[in-house]
Design an enzyme around this catalytic site. Structure first.
Site, PDB file in Angstrom:
ATOM      1  CE  LYS A 183      -3.684   2.453   0.671  1.00  0.00           C
ATOM      2  NZ  LYS A 183      -3.175   4.009   0.930  1.00  0.00           N
ATOM      3  CD  GLU A 190      -2.665   8.353  -4.397  1.00  0.00           C
ATOM      4  OE1 GLU A 190      -2.813   9.312  -3.636  1.00  0.00           O
ATOM      5  OE2 GLU A 190      -2.946   7.156  -4.165  1.00  0.00           O
ATOM      6  CB  SER A 478      36.523  -2.150   6.118  1.00  0.00           C
ATOM      7  OG  SER A 478      35.825  -1.095   6.512  1.00  0.00           O
TER       8      SER A 478
END
Length: 482
Positions: A183, A190, A478
């Site tokens: 949703k 939208e 790293s």
């Protein structure tokens, strides 16, 4: 008489959902924290219907058939948690709590685990379609305790919207927070759809070629072709609607947009999952900059406007915008479904992407004919890594590319902001590029931070560090990706 389901929260969405459920042949028990609302409802819109008023949580629970099904339609956040705490002691093992508000999916994951630890079942369901959808049939996206689904399936199927082929716009989405996650992504898409339409409107306004009735007619025509959708339909109606003085009422509306946060949630989630959701991100930012109205008004006279290019042919320009809008829409949905795919891996959800497209075809705000094309794409290849790889969508993007680029170039020349369309084109050009300049970016990271890089002439996964200045050492940082 016992009720098939109980509902807590008689605001507009709750009331409409109760009327929808009752109209499908079910009996509903209702409760509201302000009990006067219960009386007003059963004596008003609910009069003469199979609705049982309840004036305490104990009375509500006693009015329910077993396994008891209690649906919460209250404000998202703490009110949901408060009601869960209040009703858990009143329920028995196997009873079901359903939450139908706009909750953030991490809350639904947490609540599912908590409610299940008490021997109960939990469903967090996304409900899309607004007030009208709640009354006449929404799109529903339930997820949570799968054991609960057979007990609520008949009710959900009965009240959901129907697509044009009669299929109910509801399906079981997945475990814990899957329903509310889907949703959330729906709402993000939208945002994108709405912003793209607004940019098409802005381009037409800026051209000086179209009246408001012209634009209304264009959107009405677009609603008969591949852009057929609820949002295109209502845009045509909005542009044609006149105020009492005969002027389009949209011209009287302040250009400062609001939002309720679901678009932001979608973008934050995309960042968390490392998914480039650029179009929806720009749609959220477009609303934010629109809300800076006072600053924009002050800034406007400080800067000269670009010299506009020659006026384009009216018919050709409208066609160019249509094709740019459709191409951008494809990218928006491709980005949204990519986020769904990444979340499914992260949270171990078995999402059915074609089914998700199918249940969005009716009831919800983004309902459109376009969703059939997405369903067909996933039916052809359920493991499709990206929508634009599908033969239909790749052919449309190739076909519309020239028009799309012409619109964006003209907008840049004329100083018309098209953040969503522009982001869509940039994403598309990045995705279709076999080479990007990230090799320089990796060199920069290694230069200032010894973050290492990989080489194209060495085995994949092997890391290297260069002492770029001769002053650094050979020790590398790293290697990891946030």
């Amino acid at each position: 008489m016992k009720a098939d389901i109980g509902l807590i929260g008689l605001a507009v969405m709750g009331e409409n959902l109760v009327l929808n459920i009752e109209s499908r042949g079910f009996t509903v028990a209702v409760f509201n924290r302000t009990t006067e609302r219960v009386t007003d409802f059963v004596n008003g819109r609910g009069k003469g219907k199979k609705i049982i008023p309840s004036y305490s949580l104990e009375e509500l629970i006693s009015n329910l058939e077993r396994p008891r099904k209690v649906m919460l339609m209250v404000k998202a956040g703490k009110p949901v948690d408060d009601f869960i705490e209040k009703i858990i002691p009143l329920l028995d093992k196997g009873d079901i709590i359903i939450e139908g508000g706009n909750s953030h999916f991490p809350d639904t994951i947490r609540r599912t685990q908590y409610v299940e630890s008490k021997g109960l079942l939990y469903i967090g369901t996304g409900v899309s379609g607004g007030e009208e959808g709640a009354l006449l049939g929404p799109s529903m996206m339930p997820g949570g305790s799968k054991e609960a689904w057979p007990h609520v399936k008949d009710i959900f199927y009965a009240i959901a919207a129907r697509a044009s082929d009669g299929a109910p716009c509801v399906t079981w989405i997945g475990d814990n927070g899957a329903g509310h996650f889907v949703k959330m992504v729906h709402n993000g898409i939208e945002y994108g759809d709405m912003q793209l339409i607004c940019e098409a409107y802005h381009l037409m306004i800026n051209s000086g070629l179209f009246t408001y009735d012209d634009m209304a007619g264009i959107f009405e025509e677009w609603n008969k072709v591949e852009l057929d959708s609820y949002l295109i339909e209502i845009t045509g109606e909005i542009l044609r609607y006149k105020d009492t003085d005969g002027e389009p009422i949209v011209t009287k509306i302040l250009d400062s947009a609001g939002q309720k946060g679901t678009g932001k949630w979608t973008v934050v989630s995309a960042l968390d999952h490392g998914v480039p959701l650029s179009l929806i991100g720009e749609s959220v930012f477009a609303r934010l900059i629109s809300s800076m109205k006072k600053e924009r008004v002050k800034a406007a006279p400080l800067f000269s406007s670009p010299v506009k290019g020659p006026k384009p042919d009216k018919k050709q320009y409208a066609d160019d915008i249509r094709k740019a809008l459709y191409a951008s829409k494809i990218v928006s949905y491709a980005q949204g479904f990519n986020l769904l795919r990444n979340a499914a891996v992260e949270y171990k959800w078995d999402l059915k992407y074609g089914e998700i497209a199918m249940i969005w075809r009716g009831g919800c705000i983004i309902r459109s004919a376009f969703l059939n094309k997405i369903y067909e794409a996933f039916r052809r290849d359920p493991e499709l890594p990206n929508l634009i790889i599908d033969s239909y969508f790749s052919s449309i993007l190739n076909e519309n590319s020239e028009n799309w680029r012409r619109v964006i170039a003209g907008a840049v020349r004329d100083g018309v902001p098209v953040p969503a369309m522009g982001a869509a084109l940039s994403w598309f050009d990045s995705y279709r590029s076999a080479w990007l300049p990230a090799n320089l970016l990796q060199a920069q990271r290694d230069y200032f931070g010894a973050h290492t890089y990989q080489r194209i002439d060495k085995p994949e996964g092997e890391s290297f560090h260069t002492n770029w200045t001769g002053r650094g050492g050979d020790t590398a940082s790293s290697t990891y990706n946030a």
